[in-house]
Design a protein around this motif. Structure first.
Motif, mmCIF file in Angstrom:
data_model
loop_
_atom_site.group_PDB
_atom_site.id
_atom_site.type_symbol
_atom_site.label_atom_id
_atom_site.label_comp_id
_atom_site.label_asym_id
_atom_site.label_seq_id
_atom_site.Cartn_x
_atom_site.Cartn_y
_atom_site.Cartn_z
ATOM 1 N N LYS A 5 49.115 38.176 27.753
ATOM 2 C CA LYS A 5 48.966 38.142 26.297
ATOM 3 C C LYS A 5 49.178 36.765 25.697
ATOM 4 C CE LYS A 5 50.528 42.916 25.518
ATOM 5 N NZ LYS A 5 51.532 43.752 24.792
ATOM 6 N N SER A 6 49.978 35.923 26.370
ATOM 7 C CA SER A 6 50.310 34.618 25.802
ATOM 8 C C SER A 6 49.981 33.512 26.788
ATOM 9 C CB SER A 6 51.792 34.557 25.428
ATOM 10 O OG SER A 6 52.582 34.364 26.586
ATOM 11 N N TRP A 7 49.862 32.296 26.284
ATOM 12 C CA TRP A 7 49.587 31.153 27.147
ATOM 13 C C TRP A 7 50.767 30.855 28.063
ATOM 14 C CZ3 TRP A 7 44.860 29.944 27.923
ATOM 15 C CH2 TRP A 7 43.909 30.207 26.930
ATOM 16 N N GLN A 8 51.967 31.230 27.648
ATOM 17 C CA GLN A 8 53.130 31.038 28.510
ATOM 18 C C GLN A 8 53.013 31.868 29.790
ATOM 19 O OE1 GLN A 8 57.047 32.232 26.997
ATOM 20 N NE2 GLN A 8 57.839 30.237 27.649
ATOM 21 N N ASP A 9 52.340 33.022 29.689
ATOM 22 C CA ASP A 9 52.109 33.863 30.880
ATOM 23 C C ASP A 9 51.296 33.131 31.935
ATOM 24 O OD1 ASP A 9 53.468 35.998 29.711
ATOM 25 O OD2 ASP A 9 51.649 36.893 28.892
ATOM 26 N N LEU A 10 50.559 32.105 31.512
ATOM 27 C CA LEU A 10 49.723 31.317 32.424
ATOM 28 C C LEU A 10 50.363 29.966 32.774
ATOM 29 C CD1 LEU A 10 46.255 32.051 30.815
ATOM 30 C CD2 LEU A 10 47.022 32.826 33.061
ATOM 31 N N GLU B 236 42.234 47.430 31.816
ATOM 32 C CA GLU B 236 42.610 48.166 33.029
ATOM 33 C C GLU B 236 43.162 47.311 34.168
ATOM 34 O OE1 GLU B 236 39.464 51.495 33.585
ATOM 35 O OE2 GLU B 236 38.551 49.950 32.320
ATOM 36 N N LYS B 237 42.892 46.009 34.166
ATOM 37 C CA LYS B 237 43.398 45.101 35.201
ATOM 38 C C LYS B 237 43.050 45.618 36.611
ATOM 39 C CE LYS B 237 47.701 45.211 33.979
ATOM 40 N NZ LYS B 237 47.587 46.283 32.976
ATOM 41 N N LYS B 238 41.759 45.873 36.842
ATOM 42 C CA LYS B 238 41.336 46.443 38.126
ATOM 43 C C LYS B 238 41.544 45.497 39.303
ATOM 44 C CE LYS B 238 38.049 49.993 36.724
ATOM 45 N NZ LYS B 238 36.683 50.541 36.931
ATOM 46 N N ARG B 239 41.677 44.207 39.031
ATOM 47 C CA ARG B 239 41.920 43.250 40.109
ATOM 48 C C ARG B 239 43.391 43.209 40.528
ATOM 49 N NH1 ARG B 239 38.136 39.614 41.826
ATOM 50 N NH2 ARG B 239 36.110 39.719 40.782
ATOM 51 N N GLY B 240 44.237 43.941 39.809
ATOM 52 C CA GLY B 240 45.606 44.123 40.288
ATOM 53 C C GLY B 240 46.647 43.139 39.805
ATOM 54 N N TYR B 241 46.357 42.376 38.750
ATOM 55 C CA TYR B 241 47.403 41.499 38.215
ATOM 56 C C TYR B 241 48.562 42.366 37.723
ATOM 57 C CZ TYR B 241 49.225 37.177 36.232
ATOM 58 O OH TYR B 241 49.996 36.058 35.967
ATOM 59 N N PRO B 242 49.818 41.962 37.978
ATOM 60 C CA PRO B 242 50.958 42.852 37.723
ATOM 61 C C PRO B 242 51.207 43.202 36.262
ATOM 62 C CG PRO B 242 51.706 40.659 38.404
ATOM 63 C CD PRO B 242 50.237 40.717 38.648
ATOM 64 N N LYS B 243 50.693 42.408 35.323
ATOM 65 C CA LYS B 243 50.928 42.716 33.910
ATOM 66 C C LYS B 243 49.768 42.193 33.076
ATOM 67 C CE LYS B 243 53.481 38.486 32.799
ATOM 68 N NZ LYS B 243 54.675 37.924 32.151
ATOM 69 N N GLU B 244 49.695 42.682 31.853
ATOM 70 C CA GLU B 244 48.714 42.175 30.903
ATOM 71 C C GLU B 244 49.090 40.744 30.507
ATOM 72 O OE1 GLU B 244 46.954 43.265 26.448
ATOM 73 O OE2 GLU B 244 48.634 44.399 27.307
ATOM 74 N N VAL C 260 37.557 27.485 38.004
ATOM 75 C CA VAL C 260 37.797 28.895 38.327
ATOM 76 C C VAL C 260 38.008 29.048 39.831
ATOM 77 C CG1 VAL C 260 36.905 31.248 38.197
ATOM 78 C CG2 VAL C 260 36.400 29.623 36.358
ATOM 79 N N ALA C 261 39.005 29.835 40.191
ATOM 80 C CA ALA C 261 39.300 30.131 41.599
ATOM 81 C C ALA C 261 39.106 31.610 41.875
ATOM 82 C CB ALA C 261 40.737 29.737 41.938
ATOM 83 N N GLN C 262 38.654 31.923 43.083
ATOM 84 C CA GLN C 262 38.498 33.332 43.470
ATOM 85 C C GLN C 262 39.838 34.050 43.433
ATOM 86 O OE1 GLN C 262 35.965 35.270 44.161
ATOM 87 N NE2 GLN C 262 34.226 33.961 44.634
ATOM 88 N N LYS C 263 40.877 33.403 43.960
ATOM 89 C CA LYS C 263 42.208 34.005 44.039
ATOM 90 C C LYS C 263 43.271 32.931 43.865
ATOM 91 C CE LYS C 263 40.847 37.645 47.342
ATOM 92 N NZ LYS C 263 41.100 38.233 48.684
ATOM 93 N N SER C 264 44.503 33.365 43.649
ATOM 94 C CA SER C 264 45.633 32.443 43.599
ATOM 95 C C SER C 264 45.749 31.705 44.930
ATOM 96 C CB SER C 264 46.920 33.223 43.329
ATOM 97 O OG SER C 264 48.022 32.362 43.302
ATOM 98 N N LEU C 265 46.043 30.437 44.874
ATOM 99 C CA LEU C 265 46.173 29.536 46.034
ATOM 100 C C LEU C 265 44.826 29.154 46.656
ATOM 101 C CD1 LEU C 265 49.320 31.061 47.825
ATOM 102 C CD2 LEU C 265 49.218 29.298 46.056
ATOM 103 N N LYS D 278 41.538 37.032 38.817
ATOM 104 C CA LYS D 278 42.546 38.062 38.532
ATOM 105 C C LYS D 278 43.209 37.812 37.173
ATOM 106 C CE LYS D 278 44.915 39.682 42.016
ATOM 107 N NZ LYS D 278 45.936 39.903 43.091
ATOM 108 N N GLU D 279 43.470 36.543 36.867
ATOM 109 C CA GLU D 279 44.061 36.207 35.573
ATOM 110 C C GLU D 279 43.078 36.483 34.437
ATOM 111 O OE1 GLU D 279 47.125 32.650 37.011
ATOM 112 O OE2 GLU D 279 45.024 32.192 36.548
ATOM 113 N N LEU D 280 41.812 36.154 34.637
ATOM 114 C CA LEU D 280 40.799 36.447 33.620
ATOM 115 C C LEU D 280 40.711 37.942 33.356
ATOM 116 C CD1 LEU D 280 37.955 33.996 34.710
ATOM 117 C CD2 LEU D 280 39.215 33.922 32.542
#
Length: 287
Positions: free
Chosen positions: A123-128, A113-121, A204-209, A104-106
């Protein structure tokens, strides 16, 4: 003795493997010659449609629109065979503190389009969660790449890539990772097995957690690593028809134990016996 010409086109990375197979096959059958051009998976399929090679090799499955083009022009889809197992790695600079990432993060990094549904784009490493607040620089393989097509389908669910300038696109994974090695804020994806001490591959993980997995041979073979894929051969012949003797023998060699040993020379992984059996069952000889 077997004789004739094998003409090949397609993926640059998978083409390295096909060239090894062609060379080894020539040692067995010296009267079999070969010619090849490897400029990308989609180029190989297009060449096959236009009758230039008798073999196309691809690092992603043939696209629906390409099958439709075959059916429209020739009345059938090409024969498809899986010939090797491999995977795509996510690469960042070695100094980057990030160790793992989700699909989802990738998607939120690379896709509009973020089709996997992550809440925002993203853009920065801080977002991760990485301390540095620099923007993420994205680098990609060019548009003929089967790896790029695979990532778009698997990770982005057929979403559109963010717009990049031409200087952000490269022909090979080696070129990509060399660039990532010199730019701390960059990210890319490409073939596994790159030997560059200034870059690292992320788990790489399929999903968070969910657990994250490195692109190791064990994780790829067991299906734990999410970005596992096949290399494919395509022939301009309907699956209901028989292969000419030369193509039949060459394909049998590729799926033999000797042929599959060559896969490891390009950091690929041999097919398991069950998959080899299913691919052999597709082959029918004229003789």
């Amino acid at each position: 003795l077997m004789h004739g010409m094998l003409v090949a086109s397609g993926s640059r990375q998978a083409g390295k493997l096909l060239k090894i197979w062609l060379s080894e096959f020539h040692k067995i059958y010296p009267r079999v010659e070969s010619r090849s051009r490897f400029e990308g998976s989609s180029s190989g399929i297009e060449d096959l449609l236009n009758g230039r090679p008798n073999i196309a090799i691809s690092s992603s499955p043939i696209r629906v629109k390409e099958i439709q083009s075959f059916r429209r022009l020739k009345g059938y889809a090409p024969t498809e065979l899986k010939v090797s197992l491999g995977a795509i790695a996510i690469y960042v600079n070695k100094l980057n503190r990030l160790e793992s990432i989700t699909l989802k993060e990738l998607d939120a990094i690379f896709s509009k389009e973020k089709k996997r549904g992550y809440p925002k784009e993203i853009k920065s490493w801080q977002d991760l969660g990485v301390e540095k607040n620099s923007s993420i620089a994205i680098y990609l393989l060019n548009q003929n790449s089967g790896i790029r097509e695979y990532f778009q389908k698997k990770v982005m669910l057929d979403g559109e890539y963010k717009e990049l300038n031409a200087s952000s696109e490269f022909s090979t994974t080696e070129e990509l990772t060399a660039h990532v090695a010199e730019h701390n804020n960059s990210i890319t994806f490409g073939n596994i097995g790159i030997e560059n001490l200034k870059v690292k591959s992320l788990k790489v993980a399929q999903k968070s957690l969910f657990p994250s997995y490195a692109p190791s041979i064990d994780n790829i073979v067991n299906g734990r690593y999410p970005l596992t894929r096949y290399y494919y051969l395509y022939f301009d012949i309907s699956e209901t028809r028989t292969l000419p003797p030369l193509l039949y023998e060459f394909t049998r060699y590729i799926l033999s134990s000797d042929g599959q040993k060559s896969v490891y020379k390009i950091d690929g992984i041999a097919l398991d016996p069950q998959t080899i059996g299913s691919q052999l069952s597709k082959l029918h000889s004229e003789e």
